[in-house]
Design an enzyme around this catalytic site. Sequence first.
Site, PDB file in Angstrom:
ATOM      1  N   SER A  24       0.880  -1.246  -0.068  1.00  0.00           N
ATOM      2  CA  SER A  24       0.084   0.000  -0.026  1.00  0.00           C
ATOM      3  C   SER A  24       0.773   1.334  -0.076  1.00  0.00           C
ATOM      4  O   SER A  24       1.708   1.359  -0.818  1.00  0.00           O
ATOM      5  CB  SER A  24      -0.931  -0.012   1.197  1.00  0.00           C
ATOM      6  OG  SER A  24      -1.583   1.074   1.313  1.00  0.00           O
ATOM      7  N   TYR A  73      -4.688   7.491  -7.328  1.00  0.00           N
ATOM      8  CA  TYR A  73      -3.664   6.546  -6.756  1.00  0.00           C
ATOM      9  C   TYR A  73      -4.201   6.175  -5.273  1.00  0.00           C
ATOM     10  O   TYR A  73      -3.949   5.209  -4.940  1.00  0.00           O
ATOM     11  CB  TYR A  73      -2.452   7.106  -6.879  1.00  0.00           C
ATOM     12  CG  TYR A  73      -1.217   6.424  -6.089  1.00  0.00           C
ATOM     13  CD1 TYR A  73      -0.896   5.216  -6.631  1.00  0.00           C
ATOM     14  CD2 TYR A  73      -0.907   6.829  -4.539  1.00  0.00           C
ATOM     15  CE1 TYR A  73       0.117   4.371  -6.093  1.00  0.00           C
ATOM     16  CE2 TYR A  73       0.138   6.079  -4.162  1.00  0.00           C
ATOM     17  CZ  TYR A  73       0.852   5.112  -4.651  1.00  0.00           C
ATOM     18  OH  TYR A  73       1.398   3.930  -4.095  1.00  0.00           O
ATOM     19  N   LYS A 129      -5.129   2.665  -3.236  1.00  0.00           N
ATOM     20  CA  LYS A 129      -4.457   1.860  -2.096  1.00  0.00           C
ATOM     21  C   LYS A 129      -5.578   1.731  -0.909  1.00  0.00           C
ATOM     22  O   LYS A 129      -5.321   0.926  -0.197  1.00  0.00           O
ATOM     23  CB  LYS A 129      -3.206   2.776  -1.784  1.00  0.00           C
ATOM     24  CG  LYS A 129      -2.214   2.816  -2.869  1.00  0.00           C
ATOM     25  CD  LYS A 129      -1.809   1.590  -3.091  1.00  0.00           C
ATOM     26  CE  LYS A 129      -0.493   1.162  -4.056  1.00  0.00           C
ATOM     27  NZ  LYS A 129      -0.266  -0.130  -4.474  1.00  0.00           N
TER      28      LYS A 129
END
Length: 278
Positions: A133, A147, A151
């Site tokens: 992560s 993005y 995660k």
Amino acid sequence: MSIWFITGASRGLGAHLTAAALRRGHQVVATARDTANIRSAFPDADDALLPLRLDVTNRAEVTAAVNAAVAQFGQIDVLVNNAGRGHQGALEELTDDEIHALYDVNVFGVVAVTRAVLPVMRSARAGTIVNLSSYGGFQGVPGWGLYTSSKFAVEGFTEALRGEVSDLGITAGVVEPGDFRTDFLDGRSLTASAPMSAYNDTVVGQMRQLPTSANHQQPGDPAKAADRIIDAVDSGTFPERLFVGSDVLDVVTSKIDRVRTEVERQRGDAASTRFSEQ
């Protein structure tokens, strides 16, 4: 000795993990879209290394890679879902194609590889699943929303997976790294949306300069990060979240403090929404 299956193993943290695992006597299935990069990175590797082509967005390649790993080594003890990419852009700047392309790698690719490996681990009633992560998986970052949301997704399903497989002898957790000196900010790993002038003088505009100003200046040593991850796996007690880097501790602590403050501020109002007892 354990059998490690590492995605995105040809460069960056994946290459450091591969090197560290081999150095410690583990056997490694090192996967990447170009196996020539793996072979050039580890020219002296012996039979302990199995380089395999794997594009995590290609389901047929996922199945083939897992089958080849089991055929070679008989099992998979540790899965490291490291393959991923970054993308910059404000929400309004994103295109549908950009959104789908990033999620195909960072989310659906991780899910596909994990689902393919789980039957192998269930059969052995043992295994560790490590999903990479970021501190952006705990704290959203303006200009990096696509993005960081990917995660967040990885952290969410990994938390659930940890509970689902705990009675099967398997554990799952995420690694939350800070900023490490890899090639993550290079063009091969990072894409960006076409900028809108409306965001030029905002934090989004400031973030656009980050790849140039911060690339290869990050404070974290990826070799040390790899050692920390392998230490955590080898300990047999991999945590739900493995924090790697002092900067990630600052980010996580700051958010926890803010959330705790909001919980206390809203406690009475939140509780007031229950049905009234008759």
